[in-house]
Design an enzyme around this catalytic site. Structure first.
Site, mmCIF file in Angstrom:
data_model
loop_
_atom_site.group_PDB
_atom_site.id
_atom_site.type_symbol
_atom_site.label_atom_id
_atom_site.label_comp_id
_atom_site.label_asym_id
_atom_site.label_seq_id
_atom_site.Cartn_x
_atom_site.Cartn_y
_atom_site.Cartn_z
ATOM 1 N N HIS A 1 -8.016 2.380 -1.314
ATOM 2 C CA HIS A 1 -8.237 2.658 -2.773
ATOM 3 C C HIS A 1 -8.306 1.230 -3.447
ATOM 4 O O HIS A 1 -7.684 0.426 -3.080
ATOM 5 C CB HIS A 1 -7.235 3.152 -3.325
ATOM 6 C CG HIS A 1 -5.692 3.123 -3.342
ATOM 7 N ND1 HIS A 1 -5.053 3.167 -2.065
ATOM 8 C CD2 HIS A 1 -5.126 2.430 -3.907
ATOM 9 C CE1 HIS A 1 -4.054 3.017 -2.243
ATOM 10 N NE2 HIS A 1 -3.914 2.381 -3.282
ATOM 11 N N GLN B 1 0.818 -1.087 -0.050
ATOM 12 C CA GLN B 1 0.083 0.061 -0.027
ATOM 13 C C GLN B 1 0.776 1.185 -0.043
ATOM 14 O O GLN B 1 1.779 1.356 0.859
ATOM 15 C CB GLN B 1 -0.933 0.020 1.105
ATOM 16 C CG GLN B 1 -1.810 1.028 1.196
ATOM 17 C CD GLN B 1 -2.636 1.332 2.369
ATOM 18 O OE1 GLN B 1 -2.694 0.372 3.377
ATOM 19 N NE2 GLN B 1 -3.692 2.068 2.284
ATOM 20 N N HIS C 1 -7.840 -0.776 -7.104
ATOM 21 C CA HIS C 1 -7.542 -0.737 -8.391
ATOM 22 C C HIS C 1 -8.082 -1.635 -9.276
ATOM 23 O O HIS C 1 -8.495 -2.876 -8.985
ATOM 24 C CB HIS C 1 -6.064 -1.241 -8.619
ATOM 25 C CG HIS C 1 -4.921 -0.456 -7.702
ATOM 26 N ND1 HIS C 1 -3.994 0.454 -8.342
ATOM 27 C CD2 HIS C 1 -4.449 -0.601 -6.534
ATOM 28 C CE1 HIS C 1 -3.338 1.141 -7.281
ATOM 29 N NE2 HIS C 1 -3.573 0.392 -6.253
#
Length: 148
Positions: A99, A93, A101
Site C-alpha cells: 500500500h 508496515q 500512503h
C-alpha cells in the site's frame, strides 16, 4: 488472502470510503487518517510489499498514485504531500499488503517531521555500499528477480 484486511476491502467484505478504482488498483481513505485527504492506494492483487511486487504490478499502481495525488493537490491545495510505502515490521508496515500512503501536508499539521536528525556517514562506507549496489543493479534485471 482471506484474512488480509485490504483484500477484504477489494472483495467488498469490509467497508471503505473508496475514491478511485481501476481493474487493478483501489484508492480509499484509511480509518485513522494522518491528515485530511490521507489516501491509501493498493493493488487489488495481494502482494505483501513493494519488495515482492512484480513489474506488472508497478505500472497500474504508479498511474493510480499519480492520478489520485493530482486530485488531492487540486481539491485540497495542500502545502506539500508525502508518498510513503513500507516493507516489513522494522519499517512500520502494519498490513501485509502493498500500500502507498498519499498524505497531504500543511505547515503545523499533526504529522510533524518524518526524518530523524541527520548523521554523517563516512565516504568509505558510502563508496562500499554504492559499489555493491551498482554491481547488483547492473547484473540483475527486475523481470528475472524471484523474491523468495
Amino acid at each position: 488472502m482471506p484474512s488480509c484486511p485490504f483484500c477484504q476491502i477489494v472483495r467488498k467484505e469490509s467497508p471503505a470510503e473508496v475514491i478511485y478504482e481501476t481493474d487493478d488498483t483501489l484508492a480509499f481513505f484509511p480509518t485513522e487518517p494522518a491528515t485530511r485527504g490521507h489516501t491509501m492506494v493498493i493493488p487489488k492483487r495481494h502482494v505483501r510489499s513493494f519488495l515482492e511486487a512484480e513489474a506488472a504490478d508497478v505500472q497500474p499502481l504508479g498511474l493510480t498514485v499519480l492520478k489520485v495525488s493530482r486530485a488531492l493537490q487540486r481539491v485540497l491545495n495542500p502545502e506539500g504531500m508525502n508518498l510513503i510505502t513500507s516493507a516489513g515490521e522494522a519499517a512500520s508496515q502494519s498490513v501485509d499488503h502493498l500500500h502507498v500512503h498519499l498524505v497531504p501536508r500543511w505547515e503545523g499539521d499533526a504529522v510533524g517531521e518524518i526524518w530523524p536528525p541527520k548523521v554523517p556517514t563516512s565516504e568509505a562506507v558510502l563508496e562500499e555500499v554504492a559499489d555493491a549496489l551498482r554491481e547488483f543493479c547492473g547484473a540483475e534485471r527486475l523481470e528475472d528477480r524471484n523474491p523468495e
